[in-house]
Design a protein around this motif. Structure first.
Motif, short mmCIF file in Angstrom:
data_model
loop_
_atom_site.label_atom_id
_atom_site.label_comp_id
_atom_site.label_asym_id
_atom_site.label_seq_id
_atom_site.Cartn_x
_atom_site.Cartn_y
_atom_site.Cartn_z
N ILE A 190 -26.17 -6.80 19.63
CA ILE A 190 -27.50 -6.87 20.25
C ILE A 190 -28.35 -7.96 19.58
O ILE A 190 -29.57 -7.86 19.50
N ASP A 191 -27.63 -8.98 19.09
CA ASP A 191 -28.29 -10.16 18.49
C ASP A 191 -29.13 -9.84 17.26
O ASP A 191 -30.16 -10.48 17.03
N ARG A 192 -28.70 -8.86 16.51
CA ARG A 192 -29.37 -8.58 15.23
C ARG A 192 -28.43 -8.95 14.10
O ARG A 192 -27.22 -8.89 14.25
N GLU A 193 -29.02 -9.30 12.97
CA GLU A 193 -28.23 -9.68 11.79
C GLU A 193 -27.44 -8.50 11.24
O GLU A 193 -27.95 -7.38 11.23
N PRO A 194 -26.25 -8.74 10.71
CA PRO A 194 -25.57 -7.66 9.99
C PRO A 194 -26.34 -7.37 8.69
O PRO A 194 -26.66 -8.29 7.95
N PRO A 195 -26.71 -6.12 8.46
CA PRO A 195 -27.60 -5.82 7.33
C PRO A 195 -26.91 -5.80 5.96
O PRO A 195 -25.73 -5.49 5.85
N THR A 196 -27.70 -6.14 4.95
CA THR A 196 -27.28 -6.04 3.56
C THR A 196 -27.50 -4.60 3.09
O THR A 196 -28.50 -3.98 3.45
N SER A 197 -26.56 -4.08 2.31
CA SER A 197 -26.77 -2.71 1.83
C SER A 197 -26.44 -2.56 0.34
O SER A 197 -25.74 -3.40 -0.23
N LEU A 198 -26.99 -1.53 -0.23
CA LEU A 198 -26.80 -1.24 -1.64
C LEU A 198 -26.59 0.27 -1.78
O LEU A 198 -27.37 1.05 -1.24
N HIS A 199 -25.52 0.65 -2.48
CA HIS A 199 -25.17 2.07 -2.56
C HIS A 199 -25.19 2.59 -3.98
O HIS A 199 -24.64 1.96 -4.88
N THR A 200 -25.82 3.75 -4.13
CA THR A 200 -25.86 4.39 -5.45
C THR A 200 -24.64 5.31 -5.58
O THR A 200 -24.11 5.79 -4.58
N PRO A 201 -24.20 5.53 -6.81
CA PRO A 201 -22.99 6.35 -7.00
C PRO A 201 -23.24 7.82 -6.65
O PRO A 201 -24.39 8.26 -6.59
N LEU A 202 -22.17 8.54 -6.45
CA LEU A 202 -22.28 9.98 -6.25
C LEU A 202 -22.12 10.65 -7.61
O LEU A 202 -21.27 10.24 -8.41
N ILE A 203 -22.91 11.64 -7.85
CA ILE A 203 -22.88 12.32 -9.14
C ILE A 203 -22.13 13.64 -8.98
O ILE A 203 -22.29 14.34 -7.98
N ALA A 204 -21.31 13.94 -9.96
CA ALA A 204 -20.48 15.15 -9.89
C ALA A 204 -21.34 16.41 -9.97
O ALA A 204 -22.46 16.39 -10.49
N ASP A 205 -20.79 17.50 -9.47
CA ASP A 205 -21.48 18.78 -9.57
C ASP A 205 -21.73 19.13 -11.04
O ASP A 205 -20.82 19.03 -11.88
N LEU A 206 -22.96 19.52 -11.32
CA LEU A 206 -23.36 19.78 -12.71
C LEU A 206 -22.51 20.88 -13.35
O LEU A 206 -22.14 20.81 -14.52
N GLY A 207 -22.19 21.89 -12.56
CA GLY A 207 -21.48 23.03 -13.12
C GLY A 207 -20.02 22.75 -13.44
O GLY A 207 -19.49 23.23 -14.45
N THR A 208 -19.36 21.94 -12.59
CA THR A 208 -17.90 21.81 -12.72
C THR A 208 -17.43 20.38 -12.99
O THR A 208 -16.28 20.17 -13.35
N GLY A 209 -18.30 19.41 -12.77
CA GLY A 209 -17.88 18.01 -12.93
C GLY A 209 -17.03 17.50 -11.79
O GLY A 209 -16.53 16.39 -11.81
N ARG A 210 -16.88 18.34 -10.75
CA ARG A 210 -16.05 17.92 -9.63
C ARG A 210 -16.88 17.47 -8.45
O ARG A 210 -18.03 17.89 -8.31
N GLY A 211 -16.25 16.74 -7.55
CA GLY A 211 -16.86 16.39 -6.27
C GLY A 211 -18.21 15.74 -6.45
O GLY A 211 -18.41 14.99 -7.41
N LYS A 212 -19.13 16.03 -5.56
CA LYS A 212 -20.45 15.44 -5.70
C LYS A 212 -21.51 16.52 -5.67
O LYS A 212 -21.37 17.55 -5.03
N MET A 213 -22.59 16.24 -6.40
CA MET A 213 -23.68 17.18 -6.45
C MET A 213 -24.36 17.20 -5.09
O MET A 213 -24.62 16.16 -4.51
#
Ligand code: TYR
Length: 328
Positions: A190-213
């Protein structure tokens, strides 16, 4: 710290490097945004991207926070009325957390996403996108087991928000990356620029250290937590004396969430961190960089229990203004 360092510190990924470098060369007046499905109360996941917005403000960017009420509705988060109400509470929470009020624009999705032009552009994107692609983009965002049609429209609206908000950078957690990649692919149609992006990391679940919080599963920290709540959650947190723990017996990857919260939440917001210890255990420890704290935990110089005590203290300081705001 120069603009490029401020913009990229603690980012898991930027797309693309060259585009971010060009923005960092001349950050004054550039614009970045994060969108949030309103939930009323900020939790530690919101705080992570908010820290990045604070970095960007320091680097000279103007910041937009999109309170994505229509998106929350499409993602089955409640009635439109309820969502609207929580959006207002959320705005005040962000200010209490530390976003610069004079330099932050809060926009409600429904203020522009229901306009005719937007709707027609959205339909054009719908024509460009297969259901399978939309579904993949939503893999880490959709709530519920089966993807509804509304959740296939969702990522296309998120893509369209970028040109409609007129921002130079879209910021989000790593779970948003597939939406941003979709945006890069479809917006040119639709004639728009492809956007620039910035991603922050996922932090593990505090209780288990697994997956993401996340706010829906496992242990999280929110602005509603009392000091005692924070202390007990941090005290029970998974914290082996290493930044790189072994996977579980059944092969699930783990991280050290206590270190991650120091790295991504505490050090970016405080110039120095003091770990208080009685004289008989060696006295206080002072850190002005995250890496030194990590090294001390690994060498045994810093005991996990002392690290946790300090973490609870600093998290409490970060949360206190929002907690007070909620109580008013
Ligand atoms: N997808 C984001 C989330 O998961 C919310 C969002 C909605 C972000 C619209 C940006 C956007 O333009 O919370």
């Amino acid at each position: 710290m120069d603009a490029h360092e401020l913009i990229t510190r603690n980012a898991a990924e930027v797309v693309t490097e060259e585009e971010i470098e060009a923005l960092a060369d001349d950050p004054e007046g550039k614009r970045a945004y994060v969108g949030y499905e309103p939930s009323g109360v900020l939790h530690i996941g919101h705080m992570l991207t908010a820290n990045k917005l604070i970095d960007l403000q320091e680097a000279g960017f103007e910041v937009t926070v999109l309170l994505a009420d229509v998106h929350a509705y499409l993602n089955d988060k409640g009635s439109f009325e309820e969502i609207r109400h929580t959006a207002e509470r959320m705005r005040d929470q962000f200010i209490a957390y530390g976003l610069d009020e004079s330099n932050t624009q809060f926009v409600l999705g429904s203020d522009f996403q229901l306009d005719d032009d937007y709707t027609l552009d959205l339909h054009a994107l719908e024509l460009e996108t297969t259901l399978a692609r939309a579904e993949r983009a939503m893999a880490e965002i959709s709530s519920g087991d089966s993807v509804k049609v509304s959740q296939a429209v969702y990522p296309l609206m998120q893509a369209l928000d970028i040109p409609y908000l007129g921002v130079d950078v879209a910021v989000g957690g790593m779970e948003q990356r597939k939406v941003h990649m979709l945006a890069r692919d479809v917006l040119p149609s639709i004639d728009r620029e492809p956007p620039t992006s910035l991603h922050t990391p996922l932090i593990a679940d505090l209780g288990t250290g697994r997956g993401k919080m996340s706010s829906s599963e496992g242990v999280t920290i929110s602005m509603e937590d009392s000091r005692a709540d924070i202390e007990s959650k941090v005290n029970d947190a998974y914290c082996p004396p290493t930044a790189d723990p072994e996977p579980t017996d059944d092969g699930v990857e783990r991280d050290n969430p206590v270190l991650q919260v120091f790295e991504y939440h505490v050090f970016p917001r405080f110039d120095a961190v003091t770990v208080e210890r009685p004289e008989e255990y060696g006295g206080n420890l002072e850190y002005d960089a995250y890496g030194d704290l990590e090294a001390d935990l690994e060498s045994g110089e810093l005991h996990p229990a002392d690290a946790k005590g300090a973490l609870a203290e600093y998290l409490d300081r970060l949360i206190a203004p929002g907690r007070q705001q909620l109580a008013e």
